[in-house]
Design a protein around this motif. Structure first.
Motif, PDB file in Angstrom:
ATOM      1  N   ASP A  38      11.191  11.230  54.483  1.00 17.78           N
ATOM      2  CA  ASP A  38      12.246  10.358  53.965  1.00 17.78           C
ATOM      3  C   ASP A  38      13.415  10.335  54.936  1.00 17.78           C
ATOM      4  O   ASP A  38      14.402  11.047  54.764  1.00 17.78           O
ATOM      5  CB  ASP A  38      12.686  10.824  52.583  1.00 17.78           C
ATOM      6  CG  ASP A  38      13.527   9.784  51.862  1.00 17.78           C
ATOM      7  OD1 ASP A  38      14.084   8.899  52.533  1.00 17.78           O
ATOM      8  OD2 ASP A  38      13.641   9.877  50.633  1.00 17.78           O
ATOM      9  N   LYS A  41      16.865   9.040  53.318  1.00 13.68           N
ATOM     10  CA  LYS A  41      17.606  10.026  52.527  1.00 13.68           C
ATOM     11  C   LYS A  41      18.322  11.001  53.456  1.00 13.68           C
ATOM     12  O   LYS A  41      19.432  11.433  53.176  1.00 13.68           O
ATOM     13  CB  LYS A  41      16.658  10.763  51.581  1.00 13.68           C
ATOM     14  CG  LYS A  41      17.348  11.626  50.579  1.00 13.68           C
ATOM     15  CD  LYS A  41      18.123  10.782  49.599  1.00 13.68           C
ATOM     16  CE  LYS A  41      18.561  11.572  48.398  1.00 13.68           C
ATOM     17  NZ  LYS A  41      19.406  10.772  47.509  1.00 13.68           N
ATOM     18  N   LEU A  60      13.672  15.509  56.458  1.00 11.21           N
ATOM     19  CA  LEU A  60      13.640  15.671  55.010  1.00 11.21           C
ATOM     20  C   LEU A  60      12.282  15.188  54.565  1.00 11.21           C
ATOM     21  O   LEU A  60      11.838  14.104  54.956  1.00 11.21           O
ATOM     22  CB  LEU A  60      14.738  14.844  54.337  1.00 11.21           C
ATOM     23  CG  LEU A  60      14.866  15.059  52.827  1.00 11.21           C
ATOM     24  CD1 LEU A  60      16.324  15.012  52.412  1.00 11.21           C
ATOM     25  CD2 LEU A  60      14.071  14.053  52.047  1.00 11.21           C
ATOM     26  N   TYR A  62       9.113  15.547  51.241  1.00  8.25           N
ATOM     27  CA  TYR A  62       8.701  15.958  49.901  1.00  8.25           C
ATOM     28  C   TYR A  62       7.300  16.536  50.003  1.00  8.25           C
ATOM     29  O   TYR A  62       6.460  16.025  50.755  1.00  8.25           O
ATOM     30  CB  TYR A  62       8.680  14.757  48.941  1.00  8.25           C
ATOM     31  CG  TYR A  62       9.986  14.004  48.901  1.00  8.25           C
ATOM     32  CD1 TYR A  62      11.035  14.444  48.100  1.00  8.25           C
ATOM     33  CD2 TYR A  62      10.186  12.865  49.677  1.00  8.25           C
ATOM     34  CE1 TYR A  62      12.238  13.763  48.071  1.00  8.25           C
ATOM     35  CE2 TYR A  62      11.384  12.180  49.652  1.00  8.25           C
ATOM     36  CZ  TYR A  62      12.405  12.633  48.848  1.00  8.25           C
ATOM     37  OH  TYR A  62      13.595  11.960  48.822  1.00  8.25           O
ATOM     38  N   GLN A  91      15.099  21.779  47.210  1.00  9.29           N
ATOM     39  CA  GLN A  91      15.347  21.448  45.816  1.00  9.29           C
ATOM     40  C   GLN A  91      14.001  21.268  45.135  1.00  9.29           C
ATOM     41  O   GLN A  91      13.071  20.732  45.736  1.00  9.29           O
ATOM     42  CB  GLN A  91      16.176  20.170  45.703  1.00  9.29           C
ATOM     43  CG  GLN A  91      17.542  20.301  46.325  1.00  9.29           C
ATOM     44  CD  GLN A  91      18.305  18.982  46.349  1.00  9.29           C
ATOM     45  OE1 GLN A  91      17.808  17.953  45.943  1.00  9.29           O
ATOM     46  NE2 GLN A  91      19.522  19.033  46.845  1.00  9.29           N
ATOM     47  N   GLU A  92      13.911  21.725  43.907  1.00  8.29           N
ATOM     48  CA  GLU A  92      12.667  21.633  43.150  1.00  8.29           C
ATOM     49  C   GLU A  92      12.882  20.814  41.890  1.00  8.29           C
ATOM     50  O   GLU A  92      13.885  20.973  41.202  1.00  8.29           O
ATOM     51  CB  GLU A  92      12.169  23.029  42.773  1.00  8.29           C
ATOM     52  CG  GLU A  92      10.859  23.010  42.037  1.00  8.29           C
ATOM     53  CD  GLU A  92      10.348  24.401  41.700  1.00  8.29           C
ATOM     54  OE1 GLU A  92       9.435  24.485  40.862  1.00  8.29           O
ATOM     55  OE2 GLU A  92      10.860  25.390  42.263  1.00  8.29           O
ATOM     56  N   THR A  98      11.794  19.087  47.572  1.00  6.86           N
ATOM     57  CA  THR A  98      12.476  18.286  48.580  1.00  6.86           C
ATOM     58  C   THR A  98      13.001  19.284  49.592  1.00  6.86           C
ATOM     59  O   THR A  98      13.820  20.144  49.259  1.00  6.86           O
ATOM     60  CB  THR A  98      13.650  17.495  47.967  1.00  6.86           C
ATOM     61  OG1 THR A  98      13.150  16.674  46.903  1.00  6.86           O
ATOM     62  CG2 THR A  98      14.322  16.632  49.017  1.00  6.86           C
ATOM     63  N   SER A 100      14.688  20.101  53.379  1.00  7.36           N
ATOM     64  CA  SER A 100      15.452  19.631  54.528  1.00  7.36           C
ATOM     65  C   SER A 100      15.432  20.708  55.591  1.00  7.36           C
ATOM     66  O   SER A 100      15.419  21.903  55.282  1.00  7.36           O
ATOM     67  CB  SER A 100      16.916  19.367  54.143  1.00  7.36           C
ATOM     68  OG  SER A 100      16.998  18.431  53.113  1.00  7.36           O
TER      69      SER A 100
END
Length: 106
Positions: A38, A41, A60, A62, A91-92, A98, A100
């Motif tokens: 992404d 983003k 970044l 997923y 992040q979950e 996600t 980075s």
């Protein structure tokens, strides 16, 4: 009757992580996993942080949480597609990570 969560989980496999759609098979720590990159983003996050003038290689992506044999954490060093990256944020959300990172130079 299937719930909304059931439909979204099905879409993750059939569309989002499908290599014929958005998914990209890639090696992370010698594990072949399917990720979704992404770039948009990442640019949005850089602008939000006020870092648009700085040149750092960042990524970044997923990935499904159960696709990796390890849980990526900030400051972990990982090899992503034969390049060393430092994880900066994870992040979950409902089994989806996600992640980075920034490229490690030198």
């Amino acid at each position: 009757m299937p719930s909304f969560k059931d439909f979204t989980e099905s879409d993750l496999d059939s569309v989002f992580f499908n290599p014929n759609e958005f998914g990209i098979p890639i090696l992370i720590e010698d594990e072949l996993v399917v990720v979704v990159m992404d770039d948009e983003k990442m640019v949005e996050r850089k602008l939000f942080k006020g870092a648009e003038g700085f040149h750092t290689e960042e990524l970044l992506f997923y990935v499904k949480k159960n696709a990796l044999s390890f849980y990526p954490r900030p400051d972990n060093l990982v090899v992503f597609d034969n390049v060393d990256w430092k994880i900066t944020d994870v992040q979950e959300d409902v089994g989806l990570l996600t992640v980075s990172g920034e490229r490690v130079s030198g």
